[in-house]
Every structure is written in structure tokens, then in C-alpha cells.
Design a protein around this motif. Sequence first.
Motif, PDB file in Angstrom:
ATOM      1  N   TRP B 153       0.843  -1.198   0.000  1.00 57.04           N
ATOM      2  CA  TRP B 153       0.000   0.000   0.000  1.00 57.04           C
ATOM      3  C   TRP B 153       0.882   1.253   0.000  1.00 57.04           C
ATOM      4  O   TRP B 153       0.674   2.180  -0.783  1.00 57.04           O
ATOM      5  CB  TRP B 153      -0.914  -0.023   1.232  1.00 57.04           C
ATOM      6  N   GLY B 231     -11.388  -5.621  -5.558  1.00 59.70           N
ATOM      7  CA  GLY B 231     -10.791  -4.504  -4.823  1.00 59.70           C
ATOM      8  C   GLY B 231     -10.503  -3.309  -5.693  1.00 59.70           C
ATOM      9  O   GLY B 231      -9.861  -2.366  -5.239  1.00 59.70           O
ATOM     10  N   THR B 232     -10.986  -3.340  -6.955  1.00 55.32           N
ATOM     11  CA  THR B 232     -10.720  -2.272  -7.925  1.00 55.32           C
ATOM     12  C   THR B 232      -9.263  -1.792  -7.861  1.00 55.32           C
ATOM     13  O   THR B 232      -8.981  -0.610  -7.848  1.00 55.32           O
ATOM     14  CB  THR B 232     -11.666  -1.068  -7.760  1.00 55.32           C
ATOM     15  N   LEU B 234      -7.105  -1.612  -5.632  1.00 53.80           N
ATOM     16  CA  LEU B 234      -6.666  -0.837  -4.477  1.00 53.80           C
ATOM     17  C   LEU B 234      -6.275  -1.803  -3.362  1.00 53.80           C
ATOM     18  O   LEU B 234      -7.033  -2.710  -3.025  1.00 53.80           O
ATOM     19  CB  LEU B 234      -7.790   0.084  -3.986  1.00 53.80           C
ATOM     20  N   THR B 235      -5.109  -1.589  -2.783  1.00 55.05           N
ATOM     21  CA  THR B 235      -4.545  -2.534  -1.820  1.00 55.05           C
ATOM     22  C   THR B 235      -5.471  -2.746  -0.620  1.00 55.05           C
ATOM     23  O   THR B 235      -5.732  -3.881  -0.221  1.00 55.05           O
ATOM     24  CB  THR B 235      -3.183  -2.017  -1.319  1.00 55.05           C
ATOM     25  N   ALA B 236      -5.989  -1.657  -0.056  1.00 57.59           N
ATOM     26  CA  ALA B 236      -6.801  -1.783   1.150  1.00 57.59           C
ATOM     27  C   ALA B 236      -8.058  -2.600   0.870  1.00 57.59           C
ATOM     28  O   ALA B 236      -8.435  -3.485   1.645  1.00 57.59           O
ATOM     29  CB  ALA B 236      -7.178  -0.399   1.666  1.00 57.59           C
ATOM     30  N   ARG B 237      -8.700  -2.351  -0.262  1.00 58.11           N
ATOM     31  CA  ARG B 237      -9.920  -3.091  -0.575  1.00 58.11           C
ATOM     32  C   ARG B 237      -9.637  -4.560  -0.811  1.00 58.11           C
ATOM     33  O   ARG B 237     -10.440  -5.423  -0.493  1.00 58.11           O
ATOM     34  CB  ARG B 237     -10.582  -2.506  -1.817  1.00 58.11           C
ATOM     35  N   ILE B 238      -8.468  -4.837  -1.408  1.00 60.41           N
ATOM     36  CA  ILE B 238      -8.107  -6.234  -1.633  1.00 60.41           C
ATOM     37  C   ILE B 238      -7.926  -6.933  -0.292  1.00 60.41           C
ATOM     38  O   ILE B 238      -8.364  -8.070  -0.098  1.00 60.41           O
ATOM     39  CB  ILE B 238      -6.832  -6.321  -2.496  1.00 60.41           C
ATOM     40  N   TRP B 240      -9.462  -6.169   2.582  1.00 59.28           N
ATOM     41  CA  TRP B 240     -10.782  -6.430   3.175  1.00 59.28           C
ATOM     42  C   TRP B 240     -11.500  -7.532   2.411  1.00 59.28           C
ATOM     43  O   TRP B 240     -12.197  -8.353   3.019  1.00 59.28           O
ATOM     44  CB  TRP B 240     -11.624  -5.142   3.203  1.00 59.28           C
ATOM     45  N   GLY B 241     -11.317  -7.549   1.106  1.00 59.14           N
ATOM     46  CA  GLY B 241     -11.938  -8.615   0.316  1.00 59.14           C
ATOM     47  C   GLY B 241     -11.422  -9.975   0.740  1.00 59.14           C
ATOM     48  O   GLY B 241     -12.186 -10.930   0.919  1.00 59.14           O
ATOM     49  N   ILE B 282     -19.646  -5.075  -8.570  1.00 60.28           N
ATOM     50  CA  ILE B 282     -18.545  -4.141  -8.867  1.00 60.28           C
ATOM     51  C   ILE B 282     -18.541  -3.771 -10.350  1.00 60.28           C
ATOM     52  O   ILE B 282     -18.403  -2.604 -10.723  1.00 60.28           O
ATOM     53  CB  ILE B 282     -17.183  -4.770  -8.516  1.00 60.28           C
ATOM     54  N   ASN B 292     -10.244   3.668 -11.276  1.00 64.62           N
ATOM     55  CA  ASN B 292      -9.157   2.945 -10.618  1.00 64.62           C
ATOM     56  C   ASN B 292      -8.546   1.875 -11.506  1.00 64.62           C
ATOM     57  O   ASN B 292      -7.525   1.309 -11.169  1.00 64.62           O
ATOM     58  CB  ASN B 292      -9.667   2.282  -9.336  1.00 64.62           C
TER      59      ASN B 292
END
Lengths: 502, 303
Positions: B153, B231-232, B234-238, B240-241, B282, B292
Amino acid sequence: MATPLLSLRGISKRYGEIRANQAVDLDVAPRSIHAILGENGAGKSTLMKLIYGVETPDGGEMLWEGAPLTLASPAAARRRGIGMVFQHFSLFETLTVIENIRLVVPGQARALVARILELGAEFGLEVDPHAHVHELSVGERQRVEIIRCLMTDPKLLILDEPTSVLPPQSVDKLFETLRRLRDGGISVLFISHKLEEIRAICDRATILRAGRVTGNVDPREHDAHDLARMMIGRDMPDPPPMKPAKPGETVLELIGLNYTPDDPFGMPLKDMALTLRSGEILGIAGISGNGQAELSELISGEIRLPFETREQVQMMGEPAGHLGPAERRKLGFAFVPEDRLGRGAVQGMSLARNSLLTAHPLGLIRRGLIAMGEASEFTRRCIADHDVRTSGPDAEAGGLSGGNLQKFIVGREMMLAPKLFFLAQPTWGVDIGAATAIRQKLVALRDQGVAILVISEEIDELFDICDRIQVLSHGRLSPSLETRQTRPEDIGRYMIGAGAAA
Amino acid sequence: MIAVEFILSGMLAAATPFLLAALGELVGERAGVLNLGVEGLMALGAAIAFIIVYHGGGHVLAFAGAGLAGALLALLFAFAALGLQANQVAAGLAIGILGQGLSALFGKTYESLTVKGLPKLSVPGLSDLPVVGGLFVQDPVVWLSLAATLAIWATFAFTKTGLLLRAVGENPKAAHSIGYPVIAIRVAAVAFGGLMAGFAGAYAATVYTPLWADGMIAGRGWIALALVVFGTWLTARIFWGACLFGAVSLAGLAAQAGGVELPSQLLASMPYLVTIVVLGIISSNRRLLKLNGVASLGEPFKP
């Protein structure tokens, strides 16, 4: 003359059968603005790629401040002090201005921001360092590109067709910037096919035709006619003669057209109004990216409006906003899209098969099967009537030059006998001969009572053929202007969105 | 309550194989390369790691070997897709099948054998908390994966390396014209993706379920691929996914243990069903994908 900054001696480059550059000689003096003038396809872009290290020459030698120069890559060119501003910018849209610059220039972000603002003030290149590039206008993007080059301290700055994307007022500003750069000790290579611009700003001009140098002159000592002769090998063709228009019934009408694209980088269209009658040519001026793509797809039917708002687009007196491209064509609509390869024609297919794409209702299909004989015959007629230089109906579309393919596509659409004919950038990347031929055909078609709508970035072209002009800027359409009572500067004012005030 | 505790304490470990593979794929895709061979890379890494641990090489060596094997196989993909400009989808699928085949070949004589996993490390104090305490008792690889997530990230958010990867993925032509070696950057990104996929496989086979069975990756590579889109990019969304998928796969077990009468096949297919539903949601948001997304993803680039 002092030692030239850059010298080319007998530079040659070929791609397969095509000799893009043949024995080109060029001397760029220090502190000068030097034009490379030539038509589309004359070899200007190839020459710049050689100087910027994108390609390597097959023969000849380059000298930099008198010493031999070989460039393996653009990075090597930059290290020597050669910078380039591309016609299609090499910026990253999802990054900010400062991020784009950090990719090229080392240093702390804060120091870079200060330097960007400083250069902006010094050379008239104001831009917000923290803006995302996709939010910027084309003129601002060009400034970012120029700043990015300047931050690497170049001695030579190459600009590829820099004015083709600018409204007239911004062109003056760019020229002022270039003069200041020259006075600051930088040489500029200015690539263009616009004669008046070159006469206005350049100290020296080298003229290319079909890959060879056909002139090396001081452009201020020659008039536009001389330069044109060196550029195209004969006198500049005159614009087609225009009889006064005899407008008939309304064929296309946009009534308060509103559209918001899904694409976040697209341009929303706001409250557009336009009326086009049979027997007249209406031009849409403006720089691409101001809603041209969206407007063109809304008129062609590639984008459909929801059924409730279908009345915002009227064709042949009927609400047509909800109709797809095929249904609109059935009403008597024909369309030449902006990109020849991909939307106008299929690269890998023969011309005869490309004829089928839109001309199939003319008996080229029988009981669901392709009538190859008829298709070939149709294509032969198109080739003959529209002076398409090719081996015949079986030639692959991708093998034709830009000008010839465009003549073919325009011819194919004309043979559909449309009531409403729409062309987007009809002469973009087309040689002067073919462009003139296409313009003459359009005027002849108008005299037969066809309604013609042309979207173009070339203001001169619109002045040559249009009865009326409207300007598209920021997704809004200006009121209709009678061409005869309008000057290019008036168009320019609308382009930068100041039209209403003036 | 017991189910919630069970899910919370196991979620991160269940998520780790997804997370490691998806982070690697993220780096490759950000640079514009779509490598569909993740499943095969993970399978190969799993087999190599299991064999090394089984013969007493230890987990550190096992992860190194698995990562190296994954990176090498990914380089083979890079040679085909970037060097020879083969179609990335076809090349990725082929490499994936090759990886699974190699995994089955190497693992043949180890079928149903087991090894010892890794001891758990707990955060003093926090691990004694009620309900959420389990979150803070994890094996070292989970802790390292969390560190890797943060590092990746930060790389994309703050460093020039991250900027360069994004630039190469958005507009390789422009990156080339300003003088960056696009192909070399992409090859490095793909190799990194292979390394991470190898780690992911090693974790699955020697720590999470330290038992060898052919086909044990069981589609986790595909879910990792879906997670990147989910996660489009994006590291953070990945992250949480990955946690969501970890939780969903444990929820099935918790439900069974709790006596819920559902066919086990249905429970086992829950993560995959969730993948399809989430991807559908998504993908319907074009705006999000465009802002993104990676503009040149999957497209060959010829300098």
C-alpha cells in the motif's frame, strides 16, 4: 553561421517498402525556432523520432554541437539535452501534474512544485501542480508537457504539431512562450503543416515532401504560395466555389439535448440546440475533447437516448434519439466516423467486404447471402467515381493510404444517397489533394439538396465549405454563426468559452 | 458467540493464501499484465514447499523455494506474453495448467502425507481480550502478510516505484517515450507476482492445512484473481476482500459445527458464489472501474 546545435547529414529511414526519410540534411542553429514543414505522410514524424531516439536511422549521420551523435533511446536523447512535446501527449491521466513530472525529473516534491510555479511565471505556462491531468484542458496539458521538458534543461525542444490542439488565442500565447524560450537560449524544432504559423514564428524552415528535403528557406522571405509549392509540389488547390445555400426542410434538429456519459473522463453535453436543413452545410468547430466524441455518437446512434427523452434528437422530422444506428440509416442518414480504421472500415477486410458494412441494403445481400458480384461491382463504381487509388475491390482496406481510404469511405456513404450526411473530422490525416477532393464532393452534394453536418478541428476547412458554423466548447454549443459574416477570431472566442461575453 | 469467535480467530489465516496471491497479482496488473496462471503458480509453490518441509528443510527454506519456483514459472509466462507478445490470456491459462501439472507430478508420492505447521505468536495483552482475542493469535506468516500489505500500500501511495508501475500500466507508450524500460518493468512486476503466488501456495500446503493432496489449492488462485478486480486495484480493498472470503469459508464450517442442516457442497461453494455476486456488483459500476482500473491491462506493448 556558428556551429549548428544539431546537424543531420543524409539521414535515411525505411519501413519495409516505404522510404519515410531519404537523404535528409538539416541544420538547427543555436537560439533559433526552426520549422519542419510538410504534409501528412511527408516524413516529419519519422524524422522527429530519429532525432528523439525513438527510432534509429538506417543511414546517414547526426552531429550534436559538431560531435557525432548516436541515440539508442529517448532517455539517451534527454541526457544530451533533447526534449520533445508530443502531438498526442505522453502524460498519465490518472496521475497529478506533479506525479507526472516526478516520473521524469528527480527531486523532492516540494522543490519541484516551486520550480513548476517559477517556470510557469517565467514562460507563461501557468498550471496547478496538484491537479489530476484528466481534469485539465488540452492547452493546460500541453503546458504540463512543455514544463516537464523544460525541467530537464534541454538545449533543443521538439514540438510536434503543437497548435493543432489549440484555439487561436492560445496559439498566440504558445508563440510568446516559444519566443521567450529562444531568447533564453533554447532552440525549438517546430513541426507543422500550417504555413501562416510558420511564417509568423520561425527563423528557418526545412520543407519535406515524400521523405525528401524540397526546400530550406527563411519563411519570412517567402509567401504562403511559395511554401505550399515546396510542400505539395504544385500550387495550393483553391477551395471549392460556393453558391449561396438554398435551405429546404429541416432534416436534423437537436432540441435541448442533455447527456451525461458513464465514462468519468467523458464530457457531459448541456442543453444543445442545432437545426440543419437540406441543402446546407453546418460545421461544428472546436477542439476534440469538448464533447465531440459524445455528440458524434449521439447523432450516429451509437449512444441511444432513453425513450422518454427521444425527442431531443429529431431526424427527418421524427423523434430519433432512441433509435440505433441501423434504424437511423433507414431514415436516410449516413455517417463517416472520426477513425477510419476500426469504425469506418475494417483493416483486414477487402474493400468489397467493407462496402457491405453499410451499403448492404443496395442489393448486395440476397436472401441472407452475400452477393459477391454486386458487392464487387458497387465497390468498383465507388473506386472509379471517387478517384480511390488502389488495385481494385479485393485490396485490403488497411493497405490504402489514409487519404485514399477516406475517399473510399466518404464515397461509399455518398452512394447510399443520404438525406442527412454526417462527417466527423473528414480530412484528418489526409493529404491535401484528397482533402480538396472530399471537400468538393461535399459542396456538390449540398447543391443537390443534401443536409451535411461536419465536425472538424480545422477552422480553415470549415470556413471553406460551411454555410454556418457552431462552436462546441465544454459540452455546450454556441449559437449559429453565418460563415460569411464571421472571422476566425470570433470562432476562437467561443472556443475558449468567452463567446457569450463578447 | 462461539461461531463469531471461531470466525474472527481463523479469518486472517484463511485469508492469507488469497491475500498473498492477490497482492502479487495486483502488482502485475497495475503494471498492465494480466496473469491468469495464479492458480498454477500457487499449486507449484505448494508442492515445492511441502516437499522441502517433509524432508526436514524447514519453513524458511520451503517458502524461499516455493517463491523461487513461482517466480521462475511467472518468468516463463513473461517470456511468452511480454517477450514474444503472445496473447496474455492464452499464455496465462497455459502457464496455469503447466503449474498444476508440475504440482501433481512432484507431489505424486506425497499424497495424503502430513507435516508439522507453524506455532502461533500472540500479541501480549490483546490476545486475552474476550471475543476478539483470537484475532491476535496468529502464525508468523500471517503477521508477515499484514506487513506486506502495508508495504505494498505504501509503495503505491508514496514511492516513485509505485508511481512508475501505475504509469506503465496506464500508458506504456508514454512511459516508453519518456524513457522508461516498459518491458523490463513489466517483467519484474510479473516475477514479483509469481513470487507472491509461490508464497501463497506454500502457506496453504505447509501452514494452513499441512497435508498434501493433489488439487489442494482448489480454486483459491482464481478467487485471488477475482479479488484484484473486486478490490478495484486498491490494496486496502483487496485486504478487506480477502478477509471477507476468509470469513465466508469459515462460516461454512461454523454453520456445520453449529448443526445447521445444509449440504456440505453448498457450504463449500459459498466463497465462489460470493465471488460471482460481488464481481457482478462491482462490474456494474463503470465509473469506479474506469477511475481505478488499469487502462492498458492485458494489451501487448511493442516498444
